[in-house]
Design a protein around this motif. Structure first.
Motif, PDB file in Angstrom:
ATOM      1  N   ALA A  67     -20.177 -54.204  22.520  1.00 62.80           N
ATOM      2  CA  ALA A  67     -20.045 -53.312  21.447  1.00 62.80           C
ATOM      3  C   ALA A  67     -19.311 -54.087  20.067  1.00 62.80           C
ATOM      4  CB  ALA A  67     -19.326 -51.998  21.915  1.00 62.80           C
ATOM      5  N   ILE A  68     -18.190 -54.662  20.620  1.00 63.41           N
ATOM      6  CA  ILE A  68     -17.246 -55.377  19.573  1.00 63.41           C
ATOM      7  C   ILE A  68     -18.087 -56.472  18.742  1.00 63.41           C
ATOM      8  CG2 ILE A  68     -15.674 -57.010  19.334  1.00 63.41           C
ATOM      9  CD1 ILE A  68     -13.838 -55.383  21.476  1.00 63.41           C
ATOM     10  N   PHE A  71     -20.499 -55.059  16.383  1.00 63.83           N
ATOM     11  CA  PHE A  71     -19.676 -54.556  15.539  1.00 63.83           C
ATOM     12  C   PHE A  71     -19.400 -55.490  14.319  1.00 63.83           C
ATOM     13  CE2 PHE A  71     -15.491 -53.199  13.484  1.00 63.83           C
ATOM     14  CZ  PHE A  71     -15.850 -52.027  12.627  1.00 63.83           C
ATOM     15  N   LEU A  72     -18.903 -56.747  14.983  1.00 67.10           N
ATOM     16  CA  LEU A  72     -18.518 -57.817  14.037  1.00 67.10           C
ATOM     17  C   LEU A  72     -19.638 -58.490  13.526  1.00 67.10           C
ATOM     18  CD1 LEU A  72     -15.821 -59.627  16.540  1.00 67.10           C
ATOM     19  CD2 LEU A  72     -15.469 -58.398  14.468  1.00 67.10           C
ATOM     20  N   ALA A  74     -22.393 -56.693  12.592  1.00 66.04           N
ATOM     21  CA  ALA A  74     -22.623 -55.708  11.519  1.00 66.04           C
ATOM     22  C   ALA A  74     -21.715 -56.094  10.282  1.00 66.04           C
ATOM     23  CB  ALA A  74     -22.515 -54.620  12.231  1.00 66.04           C
ATOM     24  N   LEU A  75     -20.307 -56.388  10.374  1.00 61.49           N
ATOM     25  CA  LEU A  75     -19.312 -56.636   9.639  1.00 61.49           C
ATOM     26  C   LEU A  75     -19.639 -57.732   8.598  1.00 61.49           C
ATOM     27  CD1 LEU A  75     -16.952 -54.646   9.204  1.00 61.49           C
ATOM     28  CD2 LEU A  75     -15.522 -56.464  10.501  1.00 61.49           C
ATOM     29  N   PRO A  80     -24.740 -52.355   8.509  1.00 61.79           N
ATOM     30  CA  PRO A  80     -24.103 -51.335   9.513  1.00 61.79           C
ATOM     31  C   PRO A  80     -25.065 -51.042  10.818  1.00 61.79           C
ATOM     32  CG  PRO A  80     -23.804 -50.297   7.456  1.00 61.79           C
ATOM     33  CD  PRO A  80     -24.660 -51.802   7.218  1.00 61.79           C
ATOM     34  N   ALA A  83     -24.230 -52.614  14.474  1.00 65.36           N
ATOM     35  CA  ALA A  83     -23.643 -52.204  15.066  1.00 65.36           C
ATOM     36  C   ALA A  83     -24.118 -51.099  16.032  1.00 65.36           C
ATOM     37  CB  ALA A  83     -22.535 -51.244  14.412  1.00 65.36           C
ATOM     38  N   TYR A  84     -25.113 -50.421  15.572  1.00 63.10           N
ATOM     39  CA  TYR A  84     -25.932 -49.427  16.796  1.00 63.10           C
ATOM     40  C   TYR A  84     -26.814 -50.447  17.311  1.00 63.10           C
ATOM     41  CZ  TYR A  84     -29.415 -46.052  17.599  1.00 63.10           C
ATOM     42  OH  TYR A  84     -30.333 -45.065  18.137  1.00 63.10           O
ATOM     43  N   LEU A  87     -24.904 -51.900  20.211  1.00 62.52           N
ATOM     44  CA  LEU A  87     -24.476 -50.744  21.231  1.00 62.52           C
ATOM     45  C   LEU A  87     -25.574 -50.563  22.082  1.00 62.52           C
ATOM     46  CD1 LEU A  87     -21.909 -49.482  21.730  1.00 62.52           C
ATOM     47  CD2 LEU A  87     -23.039 -47.458  20.623  1.00 62.52           C
TER      48      LEU A  87
END
Ligand code: CTP
Ligand code: MG
Length: 171
Positions: A67-68, A71-72, A74-75, A80, A83-84, A87
């Motif tokens: 997940a991290i 997220f990274l 995505a960032l 965005p 990130a989904y 996951l």
């Protein structure tokens, strides 16, 4: 650049989709878990449901790591949606790994026994399957290319884990 993951038909999108799964898959061994997910439970055949190699600590560590990473990504890429996808990719990877252990136990294989192909690709198939269910379909060509990359990454990561004495066997 706007990325289109429906379907996953390019190497760039494909790698972004499976990299979280790779991290999710490689992390559990670091967790040194002690609590088996099956709680020692046996299946109808008298063998363990999953075995001592699948622990809560490992599962959670894998999910968090994947997940991290998602997220990274995505960032960094400013998207965005990644990130989904990360996951889903991570959850799918962990489900694939659990299903593989379930199958291995049903075949009477001890924890850690080598199951070629199943050991290397369970996380990848799980990740792609969950993404698929969520609408992120994949083209057959991309499925094969990413399978080769994922299998190779798995083998390399396990060799490193073996050399670092995190694992007793190099697979
Ligand atoms: N691991 C964990 N929890 C998980 C997955 C893995 O704690 N959910 C840890 C265990 O220490 C496991 C190691 O990571 O031994 C390597 O994972 P894997 O090769 O998937 O497990 P095996 O021990 O080979 O067990 P199995 O035969 O069930 O695949
Ligand atoms: Mg193994």
């Amino acid at each position: 650049m706007a990325l289109d993951f429906k379907p996953i038909d390019g190497l760039y999108e494909g790698l972004i989709a499976v990299i979280p799964a790779m991290f999710a898959n490689a992390t559990p061994v670091l967790a040194r878990g002690r609590r088996p997910i099956d709680g020692g439970l046996k299946f109808l055949d008298g063998r363990r449901l999953l075995g001592d190699g699948k622990t809560w600590e490992g599962l959670i560590a894998g999910l968090v790591a994947g997940a991290i990473v998602g997220f990274l990504l995505a960032l960094v890429l400013g998207e965005p949606q990644i990130a989904y996808i990360g996951l889903l990719s991570s959850i799918g990877a962990m489900i694939g790994d659990l299903i593989a252990s379930f199958i291995k136990r049903r075949l009477g294989m001890q924890r850690g026994a080598p199951a070629p192909v199943l050991d290397q690709l369970n996380f990848y198939v799980g990740a792609v399957a969950l993404l698929y269910i969520a609408g992120f379909t994949i083209t057959p060509v991309m499925f094969i290319i990413l399978a080769i990359i994922s299998g190779t990454a798995h083998i390399a990561a396990n060799m490193v884990a073996y050399k670092l004495k995190l694992k007793n066997v190099p697979w």
